[in-house]
Design a protein around this motif. Structure first.
Motif, PDB file in Angstrom:
ATOM      1  N   LYS A  62     -33.606  44.431  -4.225  1.00 35.64           N
ATOM      2  CA  LYS A  62     -32.701  43.387  -4.717  1.00 35.64           C
ATOM      3  C   LYS A  62     -31.898  42.752  -3.591  1.00 35.64           C
ATOM      4  O   LYS A  62     -31.354  41.665  -3.745  1.00 35.64           O
ATOM      5  CB  LYS A  62     -31.763  44.022  -5.754  1.00 35.64           C
ATOM      6  CG  LYS A  62     -31.007  43.037  -6.613  1.00 35.64           C
ATOM      7  CD  LYS A  62     -30.160  43.790  -7.625  1.00 35.64           C
ATOM      8  CE  LYS A  62     -29.288  42.816  -8.409  1.00 35.64           C
ATOM      9  NZ  LYS A  62     -28.355  43.527  -9.304  1.00 35.64           N
ATOM     10  N   GLY A  63     -31.828  43.431  -2.442  1.00 36.31           N
ATOM     11  CA  GLY A  63     -31.050  42.913  -1.316  1.00 36.31           C
ATOM     12  C   GLY A  63     -29.678  43.540  -1.191  1.00 36.31           C
ATOM     13  O   GLY A  63     -28.874  43.116  -0.360  1.00 36.31           O
ATOM     14  N   VAL A 117     -36.802  39.203  -4.967  1.00 38.92           N
ATOM     15  CA  VAL A 117     -37.184  40.612  -4.844  1.00 38.92           C
ATOM     16  C   VAL A 117     -38.172  40.756  -3.693  1.00 38.92           C
ATOM     17  O   VAL A 117     -39.175  40.053  -3.638  1.00 38.92           O
ATOM     18  CB  VAL A 117     -37.832  41.120  -6.142  1.00 38.92           C
ATOM     19  CG1 VAL A 117     -38.320  42.550  -5.978  1.00 38.92           C
ATOM     20  CG2 VAL A 117     -36.850  41.014  -7.302  1.00 38.92           C
ATOM     21  N   ILE A 118     -37.881  41.664  -2.750  1.00 37.87           N
ATOM     22  CA  ILE A 118     -38.797  41.935  -1.634  1.00 37.87           C
ATOM     23  C   ILE A 118     -38.932  43.446  -1.509  1.00 37.87           C
ATOM     24  O   ILE A 118     -37.946  44.150  -1.312  1.00 37.87           O
ATOM     25  CB  ILE A 118     -38.291  41.352  -0.297  1.00 37.87           C
ATOM     26  CG1 ILE A 118     -37.936  39.867  -0.441  1.00 37.87           C
ATOM     27  CG2 ILE A 118     -39.339  41.539   0.800  1.00 37.87           C
ATOM     28  CD1 ILE A 118     -37.257  39.274   0.778  1.00 37.87           C
ATOM     29  N   LYS A 119     -40.159  43.953  -1.619  1.00 41.70           N
ATOM     30  CA  LYS A 119     -40.366  45.402  -1.648  1.00 41.70           C
ATOM     31  C   LYS A 119     -41.057  45.938  -0.396  1.00 41.70           C
ATOM     32  O   LYS A 119     -41.365  47.107  -0.320  1.00 41.70           O
ATOM     33  CB  LYS A 119     -41.189  45.765  -2.885  1.00 41.70           C
ATOM     34  CG  LYS A 119     -40.456  45.500  -4.194  1.00 41.70           C
ATOM     35  CD  LYS A 119     -41.372  45.608  -5.391  1.00 41.70           C
ATOM     36  CE  LYS A 119     -41.851  47.026  -5.587  1.00 41.70           C
ATOM     37  NZ  LYS A 119     -42.763  47.139  -6.743  1.00 41.70           N
ATOM     38  N   THR A 120     -41.323  45.082   0.600  1.00 43.56           N
ATOM     39  CA  THR A 120     -42.043  45.542   1.791  1.00 43.56           C
ATOM     40  C   THR A 120     -41.051  46.080   2.828  1.00 43.56           C
ATOM     41  O   THR A 120     -39.842  45.843   2.727  1.00 43.56           O
ATOM     42  CB  THR A 120     -42.861  44.393   2.405  1.00 43.56           C
ATOM     43  OG1 THR A 120     -41.961  43.397   2.892  1.00 43.56           O
ATOM     44  CG2 THR A 120     -43.789  43.782   1.377  1.00 43.56           C
ATOM     45  N   PRO A 121     -41.534  46.794   3.866  1.00 47.14           N
ATOM     46  CA  PRO A 121     -40.636  47.340   4.884  1.00 47.14           C
ATOM     47  C   PRO A 121     -39.807  46.283   5.606  1.00 47.14           C
ATOM     48  O   PRO A 121     -38.766  46.601   6.177  1.00 47.14           O
ATOM     49  CB  PRO A 121     -41.598  48.037   5.865  1.00 47.14           C
ATOM     50  CG  PRO A 121     -42.781  48.383   5.035  1.00 47.14           C
ATOM     51  CD  PRO A 121     -42.922  47.267   4.047  1.00 47.14           C
ATOM     52  N   SER A 122     -40.245  45.021   5.585  1.00 49.94           N
ATOM     53  CA  SER A 122     -39.539  43.965   6.308  1.00 49.94           C
ATOM     54  C   SER A 122     -38.462  43.294   5.465  1.00 49.94           C
ATOM     55  O   SER A 122     -37.939  42.257   5.852  1.00 49.94           O
ATOM     56  CB  SER A 122     -40.540  42.897   6.772  1.00 49.94           C
ATOM     57  OG  SER A 122     -41.599  43.472   7.498  1.00 49.94           O
TER      58      SER A 122
END
Length: 657
Positions: free
Chosen positions: A295-296, A618-623
């Protein structure tokens, strides 16, 4: 020295016969000869070491047996029978404490070892450890309830003998068509063999026939999550929650599926509800951290991870999750705590791997390069030893794509003509998340996540008479259109209604031939990064699933070369259809490369794409944390301090500093 035995496998059979007949000297002589051959493959070497240790124990030569077991565990740290044999030797020596620890390790790596569970039950009863004894009794009862062939297949699977386990299961199911345990086990074997389509069919059938079978339901949910089929996982787990409203595992599974479809607030609500009922749930704190990170909410995520560590100081995944934010700096106290955990003999292998990667990152941040590389190397070696990855097989698979996909395959544009998909492919850690974030900042583009649908379709068509990818030529126009439409329908759940959407699954570079057969109007972007930075960044990364090539410097170098070779092929047979974006050029000329990217996708320029770090999604990657910052160049050249350790990588790449 060359092996004088013509057939090591046949020799092993004679060894087993000799042991069963008490001819221990004969067995040892044959095993000594086999083990003198330093070209013996890992699986056979492991089997020889195990059997020689058995002969040493039976001969009461205990130290020699322990030495062989030590060699075997160094070769295969997840070898359950090695720990069981070690436990028997310790027990013969009268060291009950060491035996108990070894029996426990044996059951962790091979839960089908009935004898080890029975020994543990006696130990727990003697200790008065009632809770552990009850769990052991339950597991023993489960194993004893299994038909002997299925128990044997469980043992074979956990021992890494997947083909043999697969054969036993299939033969049993031919005679007992819908046996639930056999279906679940065969699906588990299929997952390990990456035959996901068949595994899904088996589990889908099993939960339909046996709706109350909890293990089948849990396996089905796990597979749906692995395949990225989060809408199906959410629907299935919601239904399970209605049937089992207070089941913690079912609630966690539902929350995980909600994270998968981007309903983070709903997932967080479930996690908080569970923690309010019982705050001593480290795994739930970890899952809460993942949801908040996606979610950040970086600070809240870190608090959740740190709480998990406070509750379970050996929880490797929680340490790695802190490291995997890429921006977290470990305190001296936490580093000392991790190093103390790594030195514990009873630490689980999975925790050991996670902590080694976390320590690699912690020491790298503090410029302790030698220590950092020691931990990266140890973590990678341990992880590599638990996989059965063969880089030569992967190289052959990529060569097969070139052979099966000549320019003539794409002469006519058959398939689903929907222009909506924008595929971002390449290697992990090559900058694909940054490209995704830039494009997802455009008003006409939906960002999604790493979608598994192309991989699933490839698996779906691989079971035909002509193997994939050679069957791409025989797909009819109607089949291509149906498969393309299937992809569009399956991915609809991840979209928010924009005309275009991103499918950022790096490994899809292997399947560009399939993509262009079923979705000829799809855009394909190749995220390219300097080989030294890209490969070393991959080597430092502990991936959640897959990417087995990244756990060895030689393997990752050869993989990079094979990737470049295959991308050159796609460029030659699909001219103008694939846009390569060099990460270093993007960092130097953001505006110019963004305009080039948008032009390729047929999109008008929008300033929001330059201010990508302000886009909320939404960003779920390692970056995830890195792309929420403006452009920076600190990731360039991170391999340089480690240069003296990277010779195997340079040799594999055939490039040198």
């Amino acid at each position: 020295m060359q092996n004088t035995q013509a057939n090591p496998t046949a020799t092993l059979q004679t060894v087993k016969q000799a042991i069963s007949q008490g001819q221990l000297t004969t067995a040892q002589d044959k095993l000594d000869t086999l083990l003198a051959d330093n070209t013996l493959v890992t699986g056979l070497k492991a089997e020889c070491l195990y059997m020689r240790a058995v002969t040493h124990r039976l001969s009461k030569n205990y130290q020699a047996g322990l030495d062989d077991i030590a060699s075997l565990i160094a070769l295969r740290p997840d070898h359950g029978r090695a720990f069981q044999e070690q436990a028997y030797i310790y027990k013969a020596q009268g060291d009950d404490k060491a035996a108990a620890s070894a029996f426990y390790q044996a059951t962790r790596f091979n839960p089908a070892l009935l004898a080890s569970w029975q020994q543990l039950l006696l130990i727990y009863q003697q200790q008065g450890n009632q809770q552990a004894a009850v769990l052991a009794e339950q597991h023993i009862a489960f194993l004893q309830s299994l038909p002997k062939p299925i128990l044997g297949a469980h043992d074979l699977m956990h021992d890494g003998q997947l083909a043999a386990a697969d054969g036993v299961c299939r033969r049993y199911l031919q005679q007992h068509k819908h046996d639930a345990e056999a279906m679940v086990l065969l699906a588990e074997i299929d997952m390990k063999l990456k035959a996901y389509h068949e595994a899904e069919f088996l589990l889908e059938s099993c939960v339909e026939i046996y709706p109350q079978h909890d293990r089948a339901a849990a396996a089905y949910l796990s597979l749906l999550a692995r395949l990225g089929k989060y809408p199906q996982a959410e629907a299935f787990s919601r239904k399970r929650r209605e049937q089992h409203p207070n089941d913690v595992a079912v609630m966690v599974a539902h929350a995980s599926a909600l994270v998968g479809i981007g309903r983070l607030d709903d997932a967080v609500k479930i996690y908080l509800e569970l923690l309010e009922a019982n705050s001593d749930r480290p795994a739930v704190w970890l899952a809460l951290g993942h949801a908040r990170k996606a979610k950040g909410d970086r600070d809240d995520a870190i608090t959740a991870y740190e709480t998990a560590i406070e509750l379970m100081p050996e929880f490797g995944d929680a340490y790695w999750s802190l490291a995997n934010t890429k921006t977290y700096k470990f305190s001296a106290g936490l580093i000392a705590q991790m190093e103390a955990q790594v030195d514990r003999e009873e630490l689980k292998l999975d925790d050991m791997v996670h902590i080694c990667f976390a320590l690699g990152k912690a020491h790298e941040d503090k410029k302790n390069i030698e220590k950092s590389f020691t931990y990266y190397k140890k973590g990678n070696a341990l992880k590599h030893s638990t996989t059965q990855f063969d880089i030569a097989r992967t190289e052959a698979a990529m060569n097969a794509q070139k052979e099966a996909c000549p320019a003539s395959l794409f002469a006519s544009k058959s398939g689903c003509l929907d222009p909506a998909p924008i595929f971002i492919v390449g290697l992990p850690r090559a900058g694909s998340t940054l490209l995704e974030q830039i494009l997802a900042s455009h008003s006409q583009v939906d960002g999604t996540m790493e979608l598994h649908d192309i991989l699933t379709i490839a698996s779906r068509i691989s079971g035909q008479k002509t193997p994939y990818p050679f069957n791409l030529t025989s797909l009819s126009d109607d089949q291509c259109e149906q498969l393309g439409q299937l992809y569009i329908e399956q991915t609809r759940a991840y979209r928010q209604g924009a005309p275009y959407f991103i499918d950022k699954m790096p490994n899809n570079f292997i399947h560009i031939g399939l993509i262009k057969r079923i979705l000829p109007n799809a855009k394909i972007i190749d995220a390219r990064r300097h080989p030294f930075d890209c490969c070393f960044s991959g080597y430092k990364q502990l991936f959640g699933d897959g990417q087995e090539f990244s756990y060895g410097l030689e393997e990752i170098g050869r993989y990079y070369r094979a990737y470049v070779d295959l991308m050159d092929h796609w460029q030659s047979v699909l001219p103008g259809e694939v846009l390569a974006v060099q990460h270093e050029v993007l960092l130097e000329d953001l505006e110019g490369q963004v305009k080039r990217l948008l032009d390729f996708c047929g999109l008008p320029f929008e300033e929001a794409c330059l201010a990508f770090h302000q886009t909320q999604r939404v960003i779920k990657t390692p970056s995830s944390e890195q792309v929420r910052q403006p452009i920076y160049k600190t990731g360039m050249g991170q391999w340089k301090p480690f240069e003296s350790h990277l010779t195997p990588l340079f040799d594999a790449l055939k490039q040198y500093p």
